[in-house]
Design a protein around this motif. Structure first.
Motif, short mmCIF file in Angstrom:
data_model
loop_
_atom_site.label_atom_id
_atom_site.label_comp_id
_atom_site.label_asym_id
_atom_site.label_seq_id
_atom_site.Cartn_x
_atom_site.Cartn_y
_atom_site.Cartn_z
N UNK A 26 13.77 -11.30 51.73
CA UNK A 26 12.56 -11.96 51.24
C UNK A 26 11.59 -12.02 52.40
N UNK A 27 10.41 -11.46 52.18
CA UNK A 27 9.38 -11.43 53.22
C UNK A 27 8.12 -12.07 52.67
N UNK A 33 1.75 -13.20 50.29
CA UNK A 33 2.48 -12.55 49.20
C UNK A 33 3.96 -12.51 49.52
N UNK A 34 4.78 -12.59 48.50
CA UNK A 34 6.24 -12.55 48.67
C UNK A 34 6.74 -11.19 48.21
N UNK A 35 7.60 -10.58 49.01
CA UNK A 35 8.28 -9.33 48.65
C UNK A 35 9.77 -9.61 48.71
N UNK A 36 10.46 -9.26 47.63
CA UNK A 36 11.90 -9.53 47.55
C UNK A 36 12.66 -8.22 47.42
N UNK A 73 7.41 -3.78 40.44
CA UNK A 73 8.38 -3.03 41.24
C UNK A 73 7.62 -2.22 42.28
N UNK A 74 8.02 -2.36 43.52
CA UNK A 74 7.45 -1.56 44.60
C UNK A 74 8.24 -0.26 44.73
N UNK A 75 9.58 -0.37 44.73
CA UNK A 75 10.40 0.82 44.92
C UNK A 75 11.83 0.59 44.47
N UNK A 76 12.45 1.66 44.03
CA UNK A 76 13.89 1.71 43.75
C UNK A 76 14.41 2.90 44.54
N UNK A 77 15.27 2.64 45.51
CA UNK A 77 15.72 3.70 46.41
C UNK A 77 17.25 3.75 46.49
N UNK A 91 6.92 -10.64 44.58
CA UNK A 91 7.24 -11.92 43.95
C UNK A 91 8.59 -12.44 44.39
N UNK A 92 8.77 -13.73 44.19
CA UNK A 92 10.01 -14.41 44.55
C UNK A 92 10.94 -14.35 43.35
N UNK A 93 11.87 -13.44 43.35
CA UNK A 93 12.74 -13.19 42.20
C UNK A 93 14.16 -13.65 42.48
#
Length: 150
Positions: A26-27, A33-36, A73-77, A91-93
Motif C-alpha cells: 500500500x503506497x 492517492x492510494x495504490x494497493x 486496475x493499474x496492472x495485472x502481472x 484505491x485502498x482495497x
C-alpha cells in the motif's frame, strides 16, 4: 545508501498455503492517492509451477476479466516464479473484495473459447499461449477460492 527491502522477499514462501489473496503493498503518493498491490497466488511456491503457456494465457484472459470486475486496475502481472500474479489498483482495497473479483474473473476464464490478442500484432510471444492450461489452473484454483472466500 539506504537499504532497499523488496516486500515479496520478506514473505516466507515455505509457510503459505496456495491459492490465496494477500494484500502485499500500500503506497500513498505525494498527492494523497492510494495504490494497493495484491498477490494472487495460484500454486504452492516451490512445489507446483505453472507452465509458461498457461501463465501467458491467464495473463491475457484475466487482464480484461479482472477489469470487468473491479475498477481502477493499474496492472495485472505474472510473477517470474510462475506461481501467481500481482494485481495493482488505485484505491485502498481489501482482500475479500479482490478475492470475489478474482473468482468472477476465473469463472469467465472457464467459459472462454479463445485467448484474446493471440496474434503477432497484439502480443510479443503469441505462439506460447495455452487456453487448455489456463482453464486447467483456473478450475483448480476456483474451487479452492470459493471454499475460502464465499
Amino acid at each position: 545508501m539506504e537499504k532497499i527491502v523488496v516486500e515479496s522477499f520478506t514473505m516466507d514462501h515455505t509457510t503459505v498455503e496456495a491459492p490465496f489473496v494477500r494484500r502485499c503493498g500500500r503506497i500513498e503518493t505525494p498527492k494523497g492517492d492510494i495504490i494497493t498491490k495484491f498477490d494472487l497466488r495460484f500454486t504452492q511456491p516451490n512445489k507446483e509451477i505453472m507452465p509458461t503457456g498457461a501463465v501467458h494465457a491467464l495473463e491475457h484472459l484475466m487482464a480484461g476479466f479482472i477489469r470487468e470486475e473491479i475498477a481502477d486496475v493499474v496492472d495485472l502481472s505474472p510473477m517470474g516464479c510462475r506461481t501467481g500474479f500481482y494485481l495493482i489498483l488505485v484505491g485502498d482495497r481489501q482482500e475479500e473484495e479482490i478475492a470475489k473479483a478474482w473468482i468472477n474473473a476465473l469463472e469467465k476464464v472457464m467459459l472462454s473459447e479463445e485467448v484474446p490478442a493471440a496474434n503477432p500484432v497484439q502480443c510479443g510471444n503469441y505462439r506460447d499461449l495455452s487456453l487448455f492450461g489456463a482453464k486447467e489452473y483456473a478450475g483448480e484454483v476456483l474451487e479452492k477460492l470459493k471454499a475460502s472466500y464465499l
